[in-house]
Design an enzyme around this catalytic site. Sequence first.
Site, mmCIF file in Angstrom:
data_model
loop_
_atom_site.group_PDB
_atom_site.id
_atom_site.type_symbol
_atom_site.label_atom_id
_atom_site.label_comp_id
_atom_site.label_asym_id
_atom_site.label_seq_id
_atom_site.Cartn_x
_atom_site.Cartn_y
_atom_site.Cartn_z
ATOM 1 N N GLU A 68 1.832 -0.261 26.697
ATOM 2 C CA GLU A 68 1.121 -1.379 26.067
ATOM 3 C C GLU A 68 0.264 -2.174 27.042
ATOM 4 O O GLU A 68 -0.853 -2.581 26.720
ATOM 5 C CB GLU A 68 2.114 -2.320 25.370
ATOM 6 C CG GLU A 68 2.659 -1.806 24.064
ATOM 7 C CD GLU A 68 3.890 -0.937 24.209
ATOM 8 O OE1 GLU A 68 4.469 -0.533 23.182
ATOM 9 O OE2 GLU A 68 4.268 -0.652 25.383
ATOM 10 N N HIS A 96 11.978 -5.705 15.667
ATOM 11 C CA HIS A 96 10.891 -5.211 14.813
ATOM 12 C C HIS A 96 10.530 -6.220 13.731
ATOM 13 O O HIS A 96 9.891 -5.860 12.745
ATOM 14 C CB HIS A 96 11.296 -3.887 14.141
ATOM 15 C CG HIS A 96 11.508 -2.753 15.082
ATOM 16 N ND1 HIS A 96 12.639 -2.630 15.846
ATOM 17 C CD2 HIS A 96 10.721 -1.689 15.401
ATOM 18 C CE1 HIS A 96 12.562 -1.530 16.591
ATOM 19 N NE2 HIS A 96 11.404 -0.944 16.342
#
Length: 658
Positions: free
Chosen positions: A397, A464
């Site tokens: 990322e 999440h």
Amino acid sequence: MQYTNKGLSVERQIQLYRRMLKPRMIEEKMLILLRQGKISKWFSGIGQEAISVGVASALENEEYILPMHRNLGVFTTREVPLDRLFSQWQGKANGFTQGRDRSFHFGTQDYKIVGMISHLGPQLGVADGIALANVLKKEKKVTAVFTGEGGTSEGDFHEALNIAAVWDLPVLFCVENNGYGLSTPTKEQFRCKNLADKGIGYGIESYTIDGNNILEVFTTVDAICKRIRQKPAPVLLVFDTFRMRGHEEASGTKYVPQELMDRWAAKDPLENYLEFLHNENILSEEQEVQIKKEIIKEIDENLQIAFDEPAVSSNISKELSDVYCPFDYEETSPNGEKENIRLVDAISSGLRLSMEKHDNLVVMGQDIADYGGVFKITEGFVEAFGIERVRNTPICESAVVSAGMGLCINGMKAVVEMQFADFVSTGFNPIVNYLAKSHYRWGEKADVVIRMPCGGGVGAGPFHSQTNEAWFTKTPGLKVVYPAFPYDAKGLLATAINDPNPVLFFEHKALYRSIYQEVPKDYYTLPFGKANLLREGKSITIATYGAGVHWALETLEKNPEIEADLLDLRTLAPLDIDSIYTSVKKTGKLIILQEDSLFGGVASDISALVMENCFEYLDAPVKRVASLETPIPFAKNLENNYLPKERFTEALLDLLRY
């Protein structure tokens, strides 16, 4: 030291000497000015000039180079005007950051130089993005990026090498192995025998070079550049050298054994090369003296220009306006027929139409290519736009965000998909320290949109389900968008991609397939900073966004007697605070609903702003409603209790009764 000129012309050999001498003489002058208090800090590259000069001389002027704070020779080889460098180091307006940053923390498109930030690592990924843009534009160019041996310990180093290897990017990763990361010796920094071995695990060609031998540096790098311009591939270059002064002048060198200092002093790149030139009758003493006179004259004249320049002045309006790159929003209204689609479909449609509109737009993310992304936003995009513009990424990322910045620097646009908003934490540094600050620091736009699938209500647990917009609304330079409806999502995404500033675009996963709306099929835009008044009433103002909008609508439907203004904020930075003020002045009461936990969230700032600016209009304290001060849990009953949906109704009724 053994020098082999390998057929270099006399003119080139003298040029390399002049190019090394110039930064050395500038540095010696700067050390005097430092002691006189005329500059605030200095990171010395004395003893390492051959690396900067050799690499910069091997690159073409239109090829980007990303130096560090000991690479003055890069700037002088590229012939950056000395008066501007001197102004930069004195914090004056004629410098490249207008006094907003110091030393070599700047870039300049005029000279294709992209300066470092103190966090070191992100520039490696930026080099990947610049090189990727060159590949996509079919330009046979090399990008060179510098770091130190200490920087090879950072995750960004490994991520950037991995991406460059997987994508066959023509990047020179130049590691200056000068023995110490500040005071930490290499034996405490890594355990591999040779730093160049770090390239092996990534399938990268790597070399160890005598970094004090200007002819070896130049000829080796020149040969590699010529090859990878034709057949792109990354190369890891480790330059063995030594730092003859402290990490910066204040830190000194007491931690360095004297024997080591003496040994490297004997390998001074400038003195040894000058002796070689004399011995080979390439450079006479008269020529040497003349070159020094010319450089002294240039230094003195340009220093005087910098000294004569007044101290930088502060202008609040200019300071605030320069945080963001100017963006002239263009309204594009829809004309065609509508279709009843879900939020997820609207985002996919908006992204697809933007890909058609901007042929320089690249989307990147994990599993977004053939698989279409975990939420299928980019399903079918590879067939429509090709694998080069719809790019699967490794799980990197930080380097991917940095690569987005590099694409932008080299004339392209980027959309980066975080698989889940939670995962942005591993890319946090380049977002808040690179993308957010680039325009304010040196006037460079950051044309990057980061898509953020977020939110609870789907039983996905602590990693999440976060809605972490407050991580970014705190950071000047970022824009934050958070739509609640398909129509808004499509239009706001188009605007986000048009905007040359970095945008965090939040997409609530629980709304992806549960919220439908009539949405135009064609391309359109919506403005940032304009809240949507969904319901009108005179008793209370409700301000919210994302899933909170739907919770509020449900509450009002169940309680039709409540006369409320319901504001869907839609964008959080910029925030339409004026619409909130207008409503509060009418209703006298305000309740703010957010899915994020309470402390430090967007609701807190809205509450403070209203208390400061609308206090005399309030008939009750401002009320904030948010999720519990815990990580978001997995089990349904726990998650329901965590989220503020039920507590909102109770708080709303209580405030109405106040």
